[in-house]
Design an enzyme around this catalytic site. Structure first.
Site, PDB file in Angstrom:
ATOM      1  CG  HIS A  28      48.391  56.265  45.475  1.00  0.00           C
ATOM      2  ND1 HIS A  28      47.316  55.856  46.220  1.00  0.00           N
ATOM      3  CD2 HIS A  28      49.300  55.269  45.530  1.00  0.00           C
ATOM      4  CE1 HIS A  28      47.572  54.660  46.727  1.00  0.00           C
ATOM      5  NE2 HIS A  28      48.760  54.274  46.330  1.00  0.00           N
ATOM      6  NE  ARG A  29      46.423  50.942  44.885  1.00  0.00           N
ATOM      7  CZ  ARG A  29      46.898  49.865  45.493  1.00  0.00           C
ATOM      8  NH1 ARG A  29      47.848  49.163  44.929  1.00  0.00           N
ATOM      9  NH2 ARG A  29      46.432  49.502  46.676  1.00  0.00           N
TER      10      ARG A  29
END
Length: 351
Positions: free
Chosen positions: A203-204
């Site tokens: 998700h970064r």
């Protein structure tokens, strides 16, 4: 003593679960959920499963750039702190909610306490690194998971008091793990067998917002020996849809509650992740971790041989997944009583 606690995402809910009930037995806590990462159903699951008191304030501030989101949080927190008049403002981790809470507290002349202080990846391209460094230098009380981050803070000459309390995630993991271990029906529901799959999270912003890196991430997830099970973060799902990319061959699920995710983690043969919290949870679960970032703030897990940092290099990820974990796993993060020590440190701070 009155404490305003600011949280906004999954790892912060987990950390608050180790502290809030104990804190409310000794003080007046007001829980503020910024809404930074918000899904109505998933938030309810987390609060229900972990026994977190419902937030007294929900700000509903999600989306936008890091700068815009942090600014909106500051604008919302200023009158809230004026009305609540706390003795201490408590923040966790390294999100925009963490930084906004710390800045709002410091500007209001409220003592700021930072749980998980002193973590460093030394990669200023990560928004989380800026958030944690700035928060540490705004805080009055820096609560560290281990001796290593405490030494980093002393080397940076922070003005706040540095206290080693252990890791609050250990408290919650030790409480939840026996229940999660027994829920093998979760594996059946996802069509995987114990020790025969890789659990992944991604998700970064550095991995999913850049289309070129997103394409490398997709290639890696599709290219490692599977099956790969990926609970799909809403941010990642949106970026994949916008880019028209598919995760063929990957077992994709909606985001999961903490108990269900922990079940899948405990039974996985390995973890692929760009999450800081999941790296640590994998270590606690005795599951080898492969970190999909160029750096990590949890360097001790790498030094212990349980975590390999490969960025988005498919060949390096495949090689890391083939390695056997070490026989030893030192207890890096304390004895499961960090929540008690956090509350004790807050009470001492308030006199």
């Amino acid at each position: 003593m009155k404490v305003v606690t600011v949280v906004g995402n999954r790892p912060q809910f987990v950390k608050a679960a180790a502290v809030s009930r104990r804190l409310r037995a000794a003080a007046d806590e007001v829980l503020v959920h910024t809404g930074q990462h918000y899904d109505a159903e998933l938030s309810r699951i987390f609060f229900d499963e972990l026994g977190i008191p419902p937030p007294e304030h929900f700000l509903g501030i999600g989306g936008g750039s890091n700068t815009a989101q942090t600014a909106r949080m500051l604008e919302a927190l200023e009158p809230l702190l004026a009305a609540e008049a706390p003795d201490v403002l408590l923040v966790y981790g390294d999100t925009n909610s963490t930084l906004a809470g710390a800045l709002a507290g410091a500007q209001a002349q409220v003592a700021v306490a930072h749980v998980e202080a002193g973590m460093r990846s030394y990669d200023r391209a990560m928004p989380e690194e800026l958030n944690r460094v700035l928060t540490d230098h705004a805080a009055s009380l820096l609560l560290c998971s281990s001796d290593a981050p405490a030494e980093i803070l002393r080397g940076e000459s922070v003005v706040g008091e540095v206290v080693v309390v252990g890791d609050v995630m250990v408290d919650v993991f030790e409480l939840i793990a026996p229940r999660a271990q027994a829920r093998t029906e979760v594996l059946d529901a996802h069509g995987v067998a114990p020790g025969r799959y890789v659990l992944a999270t991604a998700h970064r912003a550095g991995n999913v917002d850049d289309p070129a890196r997103l394409a490398r991430l997709v290639a890696l997830l599709r290219g490692v020996p599977g099956p790969v099970l990926l609970p799909l973060h809403p941010r990642t799902r949106g970026r994949l849809e916008a880019a028209g990319m598919e995760l063929d061959g990957v077992v994709v699920t909606p985001p999961l509650g903490y108990l269900e995710f922990t079940t899948l983690l405990l039974h996985a043969r390995a973890v692929l992740t760009d999450s800081g919290g999941v790296q640590k949870e994998a270590y606690l679960a005795c599951v080898p971790c492969v970190t999909l970032r160029p750096t990590t703030e949890w360097r001790e897990t790498v030094e212990a041989g349980w975590n390999a940092v490969v960025d988005l290099d498919l060949s390096a990820a495949r090689a890391a997944l083939e390695r056997r974990p070490p026989a030893a796993r030192p207890p890096l993060y304390g004895d499961g009583r960090a929540g008690e020590r956090v509350v004790a440190a807050l009470l001492r701070r308030a006199g």
